[in-house]
Design a protein around this motif. Structure first.
Motif, PDB file in Angstrom:
ATOM      1  N   THR A 302      37.192  47.165  36.793  1.00 36.06           N
ATOM      2  CA  THR A 302      38.617  47.495  36.677  1.00 36.06           C
ATOM      3  C   THR A 302      38.988  48.163  35.370  1.00 36.06           C
ATOM      4  OG1 THR A 302      39.209  45.369  35.678  1.00 36.06           O
ATOM      5  CG2 THR A 302      39.113  45.479  38.102  1.00 36.06           C
ATOM      6  N   GLY A 303      38.196  47.989  34.327  1.00 36.51           N
ATOM      7  CA  GLY A 303      38.486  48.562  33.020  1.00 36.51           C
ATOM      8  C   GLY A 303      39.485  47.770  32.210  1.00 36.51           C
ATOM      9  N   THR A 304      39.881  46.599  32.689  1.00 40.38           N
ATOM     10  CA  THR A 304      40.863  45.802  31.951  1.00 40.38           C
ATOM     11  C   THR A 304      40.727  44.339  32.331  1.00 40.38           C
ATOM     12  OG1 THR A 304      43.202  45.678  31.317  1.00 40.38           O
ATOM     13  CG2 THR A 304      42.704  46.013  33.663  1.00 40.38           C
ATOM     14  N   ILE A 305      41.432  43.490  31.611  1.00 38.63           N
ATOM     15  CA  ILE A 305      41.569  42.075  31.917  1.00 38.63           C
ATOM     16  C   ILE A 305      43.041  41.734  31.787  1.00 38.63           C
ATOM     17  CG2 ILE A 305      40.968  39.709  31.277  1.00 38.63           C
ATOM     18  CD1 ILE A 305      38.604  41.218  32.394  1.00 38.63           C
ATOM     19  N   LEU A 306      43.622  41.177  32.844  1.00 39.37           N
ATOM     20  CA  LEU A 306      45.039  40.818  32.873  1.00 39.37           C
ATOM     21  C   LEU A 306      45.190  39.310  32.752  1.00 39.37           C
ATOM     22  CD1 LEU A 306      46.128  43.165  35.795  1.00 39.37           C
ATOM     23  CD2 LEU A 306      46.301  43.604  33.321  1.00 39.37           C
ATOM     24  N   PRO A 307      46.389  38.849  32.376  1.00 38.53           N
ATOM     25  CA  PRO A 307      46.591  37.395  32.274  1.00 38.53           C
ATOM     26  C   PRO A 307      46.240  36.659  33.566  1.00 38.53           C
ATOM     27  CG  PRO A 307      48.397  38.542  31.214  1.00 38.53           C
ATOM     28  CD  PRO A 307      47.568  39.590  31.866  1.00 38.53           C
ATOM     29  N   GLN A 308      46.594  37.226  34.720  1.00 34.03           N
ATOM     30  CA  GLN A 308      46.267  36.548  35.977  1.00 34.03           C
ATOM     31  C   GLN A 308      44.755  36.460  36.201  1.00 34.03           C
ATOM     32  OE1 GLN A 308      48.264  39.241  35.626  1.00 34.03           O
ATOM     33  NE2 GLN A 308      48.109  40.656  37.393  1.00 34.03           N
ATOM     34  N   ASP A 309      44.004  37.392  35.617  1.00 30.29           N
ATOM     35  CA  ASP A 309      42.542  37.312  35.720  1.00 30.29           C
ATOM     36  C   ASP A 309      42.024  36.106  34.940  1.00 30.29           C
ATOM     37  OD1 ASP A 309      42.462  39.735  37.179  1.00 30.29           O
ATOM     38  OD2 ASP A 309      42.444  40.896  35.306  1.00 30.29           O
ATOM     39  N   VAL A 310      42.674  35.828  33.820  1.00 30.99           N
ATOM     40  CA  VAL A 310      42.272  34.678  33.007  1.00 30.99           C
ATOM     41  C   VAL A 310      42.521  33.381  33.767  1.00 30.99           C
ATOM     42  CG1 VAL A 310      42.747  33.415  30.885  1.00 30.99           C
ATOM     43  CG2 VAL A 310      42.661  35.918  30.845  1.00 30.99           C
ATOM     44  N   VAL A 311      43.669  33.282  34.402  1.00 30.99           N
ATOM     45  CA  VAL A 311      43.988  32.089  35.191  1.00 30.99           C
ATOM     46  C   VAL A 311      42.978  31.900  36.314  1.00 30.99           C
ATOM     47  CG1 VAL A 311      45.706  31.029  36.699  1.00 30.99           C
ATOM     48  CG2 VAL A 311      46.431  32.236  34.610  1.00 30.99           C
ATOM     49  N   LYS A 312      42.631  32.973  36.996  1.00 34.27           N
ATOM     50  CA  LYS A 312      41.671  32.887  38.097  1.00 34.27           C
ATOM     51  C   LYS A 312      40.297  32.470  37.599  1.00 34.27           C
ATOM     52  CE  LYS A 312      39.909  35.433  42.079  1.00 34.27           C
ATOM     53  NZ  LYS A 312      39.948  36.712  42.848  1.00 34.27           N
ATOM     54  N   LEU A 313      39.905  32.979  36.425  1.00 33.14           N
ATOM     55  CA  LEU A 313      38.616  32.582  35.863  1.00 33.14           C
ATOM     56  C   LEU A 313      38.564  31.085  35.590  1.00 33.14           C
ATOM     57  CD1 LEU A 313      37.910  35.500  33.346  1.00 33.14           C
ATOM     58  CD2 LEU A 313      36.408  34.807  35.218  1.00 33.14           C
ATOM     59  N   ASP A 314      39.672  30.547  35.055  1.00 32.27           N
ATOM     60  CA  ASP A 314      39.725  29.104  34.806  1.00 32.27           C
ATOM     61  C   ASP A 314      39.562  28.318  36.097  1.00 32.27           C
ATOM     62  OD1 ASP A 314      40.052  29.544  32.111  1.00 32.27           O
ATOM     63  OD2 ASP A 314      42.240  29.317  32.137  1.00 32.27           O
ATOM     64  N   GLN A 315      40.149  28.810  37.161  1.00 33.30           N
ATOM     65  CA  GLN A 315      40.054  28.134  38.450  1.00 33.30           C
ATOM     66  C   GLN A 315      38.638  28.203  39.011  1.00 33.30           C
ATOM     67  OE1 GLN A 315      43.038  30.235  40.666  1.00 33.30           O
ATOM     68  NE2 GLN A 315      44.770  29.059  39.798  1.00 33.30           N
ATOM     69  N   LEU A 316      37.988  29.343  38.819  1.00 32.19           N
ATOM     70  CA  LEU A 316      36.631  29.511  39.345  1.00 32.19           C
ATOM     71  C   LEU A 316      35.609  28.689  38.569  1.00 32.19           C
ATOM     72  CD1 LEU A 316      36.541  33.378  40.005  1.00 32.19           C
ATOM     73  CD2 LEU A 316      36.442  31.562  41.728  1.00 32.19           C
ATOM     74  N   PHE A 317      35.842  28.540  37.279  1.00 38.16           N
ATOM     75  CA  PHE A 317      34.856  27.851  36.434  1.00 38.16           C
ATOM     76  C   PHE A 317      35.556  26.777  35.612  1.00 38.16           C
ATOM     77  CE2 PHE A 317      33.587  32.330  36.934  1.00 38.16           C
ATOM     78  CZ  PHE A 317      32.419  32.142  37.685  1.00 38.16           C
ATOM     79  N   PRO A 318      35.975  25.705  36.252  1.00 34.87           N
ATOM     80  CA  PRO A 318      36.735  24.664  35.549  1.00 34.87           C
ATOM     81  C   PRO A 318      35.931  23.957  34.468  1.00 34.87           C
ATOM     82  CG  PRO A 318      36.110  23.944  37.740  1.00 34.87           C
ATOM     83  CD  PRO A 318      35.770  25.391  37.675  1.00 34.87           C
ATOM     84  N   ASN A 319      34.624  24.011  34.554  1.00 27.45           N
ATOM     85  CA  ASN A 319      33.794  23.285  33.582  1.00 27.45           C
ATOM     86  C   ASN A 319      33.362  24.143  32.395  1.00 27.45           C
ATOM     87  OD1 ASN A 319      33.841  20.933  35.185  1.00 27.45           O
ATOM     88  ND2 ASN A 319      32.161  21.726  36.450  1.00 27.45           N
ATOM     89  N   GLU A 320      33.803  25.376  32.365  1.00 26.42           N
ATOM     90  CA  GLU A 320      33.443  26.265  31.251  1.00 26.42           C
ATOM     91  C   GLU A 320      34.713  26.635  30.502  1.00 26.42           C
ATOM     92  OE1 GLU A 320      31.152  29.549  32.693  1.00 26.42           O
ATOM     93  OE2 GLU A 320      29.554  28.284  33.492  1.00 26.42           O
ATOM     94  N   ASP A 321      34.761  26.303  29.230  1.00 25.11           N
ATOM     95  CA  ASP A 321      35.979  26.490  28.454  1.00 25.11           C
ATOM     96  C   ASP A 321      36.313  27.963  28.253  1.00 25.11           C
ATOM     97  OD1 ASP A 321      38.224  25.829  26.982  1.00 25.11           O
ATOM     98  OD2 ASP A 321      37.132  25.680  25.090  1.00 25.11           O
TER      99      ASP A 321
END
Length: 505
Positions: A302-321
């Motif tokens: 995508t060439g970018t990272i948006l705030p909603q991408d950060v939220v989704k990452l947290d959901q996908l990997f709850p055990n990785e800070d």
């Protein structure tokens, strides 16, 4: 701007004997070899006599053959002595050879002309434009041989040039294009995976398309430095060259494509040549956890990272800070940091990672080739533009040539080709910039021009060398690009097979 820490570890003529004697550029009316002279050049009449001996010897004159060999040996010894006494210990010339240099006497005459100009090193172009200076039967695929005529099928032009150069007191180097693999390479179906691509899906061959008029290296295929196939192709080629035992090997085009206009600056990820299959895979695998690898992959798509991408990452990997990758500093960043701030931090860090990854591909490719040469006792060197490693505004020079990170164990050959308003100041500043990067490093600047006259908006070679000597007296080796600039009539005749030592008496 700090990069990740992992980066730190003429028209054709039939040249008869009489015409040949007219082509010499007179350098001096008095003997110079054997004396302490700056350029160690031979008088024109001496060289005309040598040429006459060569031509007569080719027609069977035994005494002329003896006299010619004696002059070759004499000039060899005088050249070596003169260079030892001169401030300029090494004066080198960049040279392209042609198939017809295998005609009787042509290669000898060519190399004699180099000696007459005081050159004690010759950089023989071995790989360029998808062609290699090897016999067809010993030519590693996927490239074609410079020598193609059946009459020369059993001749080895590179090996002959190396041996004849040594007989004349010159150190022969093999000069190879590196990541520039030639136009045909990029059109082969079996090599598409080895070609470098940017984030628009382009190769260097498509830079000048209607949708992207920015020109540059549009007739050259640049390989993906991370591609195992591209690496193996180059290793096979290099091994064949090293078997001829040159003194050294010079790696040119250790960079990505040169572009023009706004495209000359890489200011976003999709401008970088890191989207080939191999390069992309290596970059993703720089991630140190699954979250890191996922966010790198998303950024490349995508060439970018948006705030909603950060939220989704947290959901996908709850055990990785936090997302981790090589060289990343995450001080002050955690899941408790607002998504907007984390997204901004990720975008910045991923941009730096992408730039570092592009640079590292160049460094690793050069290192691999240099080690291959060093293991066989052959000196490797890197050819580069002094201004190709710089940040430009918020981006980087599109060539992305990190020469300041090249190994100090290599010979450094900066191409000081500047076109200066006053003639020389930008040339000497380029040389000085490289010298100051590593003050204890010996460098051999490459300058472009001709003897005794300006050429292509550049002052004569004498003027340029004098300026370098005054500005950087530490420099004791200089090379000249290239022989065709000095003797274009002879160069064109050689290329077009118009040189004939046996056609006239």
């Amino acid at each position: 701007m700090t990069l990740p820490q992992f980066l730190k570890t003429s028209s054709p003529l039939l040249l008869s004997l009489s015409l040949l004697s007219q082509l010499w550029i007179p350098f001096s009316s008095k003997p110079v070899l054997g004396q302490t002279q700056d350029f160690c050049q031979l008088p024109a009449e001496t060289m005309r006599q040598k040429e006459r001996y060569l031509a007569a010897g080719l027609q069977g004159d035994r005494q002329a053959q003896i006299s010619y060999k004696a002059m070759v040996a004499k000039h060899r010894n005088e050249l070596l002595q003169c260079r030892q006494q001169s401030w300029l210990k090494n004066q080198a010339i960049w040279l392209r050879l042609y198939e017809c240099d295998l005609k009787p006497g042509v290669l000898d005459s060519l190399l004699d002309r180099l000696v007459s100009r005081g050159y004690n090193q010759v950089y023989i172009e071995v790989f360029y434009s998808g062609q290699v200076l090897l016999p067809p039967g010993q030519n590693p695929t996927p490239w074609t041989s410079v020598v193609r005529s059946p009459e020369y099928a059993n001749r080895d032009l590179l090996d002959e040039a190396i041996q004849k150069a040594r007989e004349r007191g010159m150190e022969p180097y093999a000069w190879l294009f590196s990541l520039n693999y030639g136009y045909q390479y990029g059109t082969r179906p079996d090599r598409q995976s080895a070609v470098a691509r940017n984030g628009r899906g382009q190769t260097s061959l498509s830079l000048g398309s209607a949708s992207n008029p920015n020109s540059g290296d549009t007739n050259k295929t640049f390989a993906d430095p991370y591609s195992p196939l591209a690496q193996q192709d180059y290793a096979n080629l290099l091994q064949a060259v090293l078997q001829r035992r040159p003194k050294g090997v010079l790696f040119d085009y250790i960079r990505y494509p040169k572009q023009s206009g706004g495209a000359s600056v890489a200011s976003q990820a999709r401008d970088l040549w890191i989207f080939g299959d191999a390069s992309r895979a290596v970059l993703i695998n720089r991630g140190l956890n699954q979250k890191g690898r996922t966010v790198i992959n998303h950024y490349l798509k995508t060439g970018t990272i948006l705030p909603q991408d950060v939220v989704k990452l947290d959901q996908l990997f709850p055990n990785e800070d936090v997302a981790l990758w090589q060289g990343r500093s995450v001080n002050g960043i955690s899941k408790n940091t607002p998504p907007e701030d984390r997204a901004a931090k990720l975008r910045w860090d991923l941009w730096l990672l992408s730039v570092a990854h592009a640079y590292q591909g160049i460094i690793d490719f050069l290192h691999r080739a240099a080690v291959q040469a060093q293991r066989q006792g052959i000196v490797p060197g890197a050819v580069f533009f002094p201004d190709a490693n710089q940040a430009v505004g918020q981006g980087y020079d599109s060539r992305m040539q990190p020469w300041d990170r090249f190994s100090k164990n290599l010979e450094w050959h900066p191409m000081a080709y500047g076109l200066c308003p006053d003639g020389v100041s930008c040339i000497t500043s380029q040389v000085d910039r490289v010298r100051k990067t590593h003050p204890d490093k010996t460098i051999t600047p490459a300058i472009a021009g001709a003897w005794g006259r300006p050429a292509f908006n550049r002052p004569s070679l004498e003027i340029q060398m004098d300026a370098i000597r005054r500005a950087t007296p530490e420099v004791q080796s200089i090379s000249h690009f290239d022989f065709s600039w000095q003797d274009p009539e002879f160069a064109n005749a050689r290329r077009d097979c118009k040189v004939n030592f046996t056609s006239a008496g």
